[in-house]
Design a protein around this motif. Structure first.
Motif, PDB file in Angstrom:
ATOM      1  N   ARG A 197       0.800  -1.222   0.000  1.00  0.00           N
ATOM      2  CA  ARG A 197       0.000   0.000   0.000  1.00  0.00           C
ATOM      3  C   ARG A 197       0.831   1.270   0.000  1.00  0.00           C
ATOM      4  NH1 ARG A 197      -5.088  -1.295   4.113  1.00  0.00           N
ATOM      5  NH2 ARG A 197      -5.905  -3.091   2.942  1.00  0.00           N
ATOM      6  N   LYS A 198       1.967   1.240   0.661  1.00  0.00           N
ATOM      7  CA  LYS A 198       2.769   2.456   0.764  1.00  0.00           C
ATOM      8  C   LYS A 198       4.251   2.115   0.652  1.00  0.00           C
ATOM      9  CE  LYS A 198       3.163   6.701   3.482  1.00  0.00           C
ATOM     10  NZ  LYS A 198       2.802   7.389   4.740  1.00  0.00           N
ATOM     11  N   PRO A 199       4.732   1.918  -0.567  1.00  0.00           N
ATOM     12  CA  PRO A 199       6.153   1.586  -0.737  1.00  0.00           C
ATOM     13  C   PRO A 199       7.054   2.722  -0.288  1.00  0.00           C
ATOM     14  CG  PRO A 199       5.134   2.083  -2.849  1.00  0.00           C
ATOM     15  CD  PRO A 199       4.016   2.005  -1.849  1.00  0.00           C
ATOM     16  N   ASN A 200       8.149   2.371   0.360  1.00  0.00           N
ATOM     17  CA  ASN A 200       9.101   3.369   0.855  1.00  0.00           C
ATOM     18  C   ASN A 200      10.141   3.652  -0.225  1.00  0.00           C
ATOM     19  OD1 ASN A 200      10.759   5.039   2.351  1.00  0.00           O
ATOM     20  ND2 ASN A 200      11.693   3.374   3.527  1.00  0.00           N
ATOM     21  N   CYS A 201       9.731   4.326  -1.271  1.00  0.00           N
ATOM     22  CA  CYS A 201      10.621   4.591  -2.406  1.00  0.00           C
ATOM     23  C   CYS A 201      11.876   5.381  -2.015  1.00  0.00           C
ATOM     24  CB  CYS A 201       9.863   5.291  -3.533  1.00  0.00           C
ATOM     25  SG  CYS A 201       8.540   4.275  -4.255  1.00  0.00           S
ATOM     26  N   PRO A 202      11.774   6.415  -1.155  1.00  0.00           N
ATOM     27  CA  PRO A 202      12.983   7.155  -0.789  1.00  0.00           C
ATOM     28  C   PRO A 202      14.023   6.292  -0.066  1.00  0.00           C
ATOM     29  CG  PRO A 202      11.039   8.446  -0.277  1.00  0.00           C
ATOM     30  CD  PRO A 202      10.561   7.068  -0.617  1.00  0.00           C
ATOM     31  N   GLY A 203      13.583   5.240   0.619  1.00  0.00           N
ATOM     32  CA  GLY A 203      14.506   4.385   1.344  1.00  0.00           C
ATOM     33  C   GLY A 203      14.829   3.089   0.630  1.00  0.00           C
ATOM     34  N   CYS A 204      14.578   3.045  -0.674  1.00  0.00           N
ATOM     35  CA  CYS A 204      14.711   1.812  -1.446  1.00  0.00           C
ATOM     36  C   CYS A 204      16.012   1.795  -2.238  1.00  0.00           C
ATOM     37  CB  CYS A 204      13.517   1.670  -2.396  1.00  0.00           C
ATOM     38  SG  CYS A 204      13.593   0.201  -3.440  1.00  0.00           S
ATOM     39  N   VAL A 205      16.810   0.744  -2.083  1.00  0.00           N
ATOM     40  CA  VAL A 205      18.069   0.633  -2.827  1.00  0.00           C
ATOM     41  C   VAL A 205      17.828   0.412  -4.318  1.00  0.00           C
ATOM     42  CG1 VAL A 205      19.342  -0.245  -0.837  1.00  0.00           C
ATOM     43  CG2 VAL A 205      18.229  -1.862  -2.404  1.00  0.00           C
ATOM     44  N   LEU A 206      16.619   0.000  -4.668  1.00  0.00           N
ATOM     45  CA  LEU A 206      16.301  -0.242  -6.071  1.00  0.00           C
ATOM     46  C   LEU A 206      15.701   0.983  -6.753  1.00  0.00           C
ATOM     47  CD1 LEU A 206      14.711  -3.810  -5.853  1.00  0.00           C
ATOM     48  CD2 LEU A 206      17.115  -3.190  -6.167  1.00  0.00           C
ATOM     49  N   GLU A 207      15.512   2.054  -6.005  1.00  0.00           N
ATOM     50  CA  GLU A 207      14.839   3.243  -6.545  1.00  0.00           C
ATOM     51  C   GLU A 207      15.474   3.761  -7.844  1.00  0.00           C
ATOM     52  OE1 GLU A 207      13.655   7.329  -7.227  1.00  0.00           O
ATOM     53  OE2 GLU A 207      15.665   6.640  -6.700  1.00  0.00           O
ATOM     54  N   PRO A 208      16.808   3.806  -7.956  1.00  0.00           N
ATOM     55  CA  PRO A 208      17.399   4.299  -9.208  1.00  0.00           C
ATOM     56  C   PRO A 208      17.145   3.372 -10.398  1.00  0.00           C
ATOM     57  CG  PRO A 208      18.989   4.389  -7.396  1.00  0.00           C
ATOM     58  CD  PRO A 208      17.840   3.564  -6.931  1.00  0.00           C
ATOM     59  N   LEU A 209      16.790   2.115 -10.121  1.00  0.00           N
ATOM     60  CA  LEU A 209      16.597   1.132 -11.188  1.00  0.00           C
ATOM     61  C   LEU A 209      15.133   0.848 -11.464  1.00  0.00           C
ATOM     62  CD1 LEU A 209      19.273  -1.354  -9.815  1.00  0.00           C
ATOM     63  CD2 LEU A 209      19.548   0.120 -11.824  1.00  0.00           C
ATOM     64  N   CYS A 210      14.257   1.523 -10.735  1.00  0.00           N
ATOM     65  CA  CYS A 210      12.834   1.210 -10.798  1.00  0.00           C
ATOM     66  C   CYS A 210      12.102   2.200 -11.690  1.00  0.00           C
ATOM     67  CB  CYS A 210      12.232   1.232  -9.395  1.00  0.00           C
ATOM     68  SG  CYS A 210      10.477   0.829  -9.356  1.00  0.00           S
ATOM     69  N   PRO A 211      11.408   1.711 -12.721  1.00  0.00           N
ATOM     70  CA  PRO A 211      10.650   2.600 -13.589  1.00  0.00           C
ATOM     71  C   PRO A 211       9.338   3.048 -12.958  1.00  0.00           C
ATOM     72  CG  PRO A 211      10.397   0.356 -14.339  1.00  0.00           C
ATOM     73  CD  PRO A 211      11.401   0.326 -13.207  1.00  0.00           C
ATOM     74  N   LYS A 212       9.055   2.486 -11.754  1.00  0.00           N
ATOM     75  CA  LYS A 212       7.839   2.836 -11.020  1.00  0.00           C
ATOM     76  C   LYS A 212       6.584   2.592 -11.852  1.00  0.00           C
ATOM     77  CE  LYS A 212      10.191   6.153  -8.088  1.00  0.00           C
ATOM     78  NZ  LYS A 212      11.514   5.967  -8.722  1.00  0.00           N
ATOM     79  N   VAL A 213       6.583   1.454 -12.520  1.00  0.00           N
ATOM     80  CA  VAL A 213       5.412   1.041 -13.292  1.00  0.00           C
ATOM     81  C   VAL A 213       4.481   0.271 -12.372  1.00  0.00           C
ATOM     82  CG1 VAL A 213       4.599  -0.421 -15.170  1.00  0.00           C
ATOM     83  CG2 VAL A 213       6.658   0.950 -15.462  1.00  0.00           C
ATOM     84  N   GLY A 214       3.208   0.691 -12.337  1.00  0.00           N
ATOM     85  CA  GLY A 214       2.222  -0.053 -11.556  1.00  0.00           C
ATOM     86  C   GLY A 214       2.511  -0.055 -10.077  1.00  0.00           C
ATOM     87  N   VAL A 215       2.856   1.108  -9.520  1.00  0.00           N
ATOM     88  CA  VAL A 215       3.197   1.182  -8.102  1.00  0.00           C
ATOM     89  C   VAL A 215       2.062   0.688  -7.218  1.00  0.00           C
ATOM     90  CG1 VAL A 215       3.644   2.827  -6.232  1.00  0.00           C
ATOM     91  CG2 VAL A 215       4.956   2.958  -8.326  1.00  0.00           C
ATOM     92  N   ALA A 216       0.831   0.773  -7.654  1.00  0.00           N
ATOM     93  CA  ALA A 216      -0.298   0.306  -6.841  1.00  0.00           C
ATOM     94  C   ALA A 216      -0.587  -1.166  -7.039  1.00  0.00           C
ATOM     95  CB  ALA A 216      -1.546   1.115  -7.198  1.00  0.00           C
TER      96      ALA A 216
END
Length: 217
Positions: A197-216
């Motif tokens: 429900r609430k991904p912690n994107c700022p604290g995610c090591v994969l954030e630079p590699l994530c296209p953030k497709v379908g976050v929900a």
């Protein structure tokens, strides 16, 4: 949205794996077990339940029924009190009673190192077979649960919701010898960081590699 090339996706998959290896070097199942039978039972119990709830219930269950032979003599009603705190416990008690009987009848009381044979057991589907074969017998496998499926879609490694199709998509992107690690690392990351429900994107090591497709998803 522009479709990602296969080479770019393979490169990104490699980088995701490297980041997960750095973040979760000792990733493994959180289910507590001592042998293939205990792992099989725990995995069946973990369907639509937390590993923590399973780990709290199984010590007493395994003390009463330490192997398939012992559990095969139990009725579902006798098993139920040990797993009452786990979701769907009545159905799972029935599955465990019959599962143990079939292990004795078909496999001499041992968990078979065979995918089709495990899938044929009550309460054990493809995910359960992959978990058991990979952890108990060292077979390369990716078991797709809700966490693995969610992260595969968010990372744009799969567009599917069907676990079998997600499994095939991930197998095509990652080296066979890292499948087991990948499965466990994605589960840990899904539980701790990339929440439903609430991904912690700022604290995610994969954030630079994530296209953030379908976050929900």
């Amino acid at each position: 949205m522009r479709r990602e090339s296969k080479n770019n996706k393979l490169t990104r998959a490699r980088d995701v794996l490297s980041s997960l290896e750095a973040e979760y070097p000792d990733a493994r199942t959180e289910l507590v077990y001592r042998n293939p039978f205990e792992l099989l039972v725990a995995t069946v119990l973990s369907a639509q339940a937390t590993d923590r709830s399973v780990n709290l219930a199984t010590p007493a269950l395994f003390a009463a029924y330490p192997d398939a032979q012992a559990m095969s003599q139990a009725t579902p009603e006798q098993i139920e009190p040990f797993i009452r705190t786990i979701g769907l416990y009545r159905a799972k008690a029935k599955n465990l009673a019959r599962l143990a009987q079939l292990l004795v009848e078909r496999h001499g009381g041992e968990v078979p190192d065979d995918f089709d044979a495990v899938v044929a057991l009550p309460g054990a589907g493809r995910k359960t077979a992959n978990v058991v074969l990979s952890n108990a017998f060292g077979r390369p496998a990716i078991a797709v649960d809700t966490h693995v499926g969610r992260l595969a879609r968010r990372l744009a490694f799969s567009e599917h919701t069907n676990p079998d199709k997600v499994e095939r998509d991930l197998e095509a992107l990652f080296a066979r010898e890292r499948w087991v690690f990948l499965h466990h690392a994605l589960i840990l990351h899904g539980r701790r960081v990339c929440l439903a429900r609430k991904p912690n994107c700022p604290g995610c090591v994969l954030e630079p590699l994530c296209p953030k497709v379908g976050v929900a998803s």
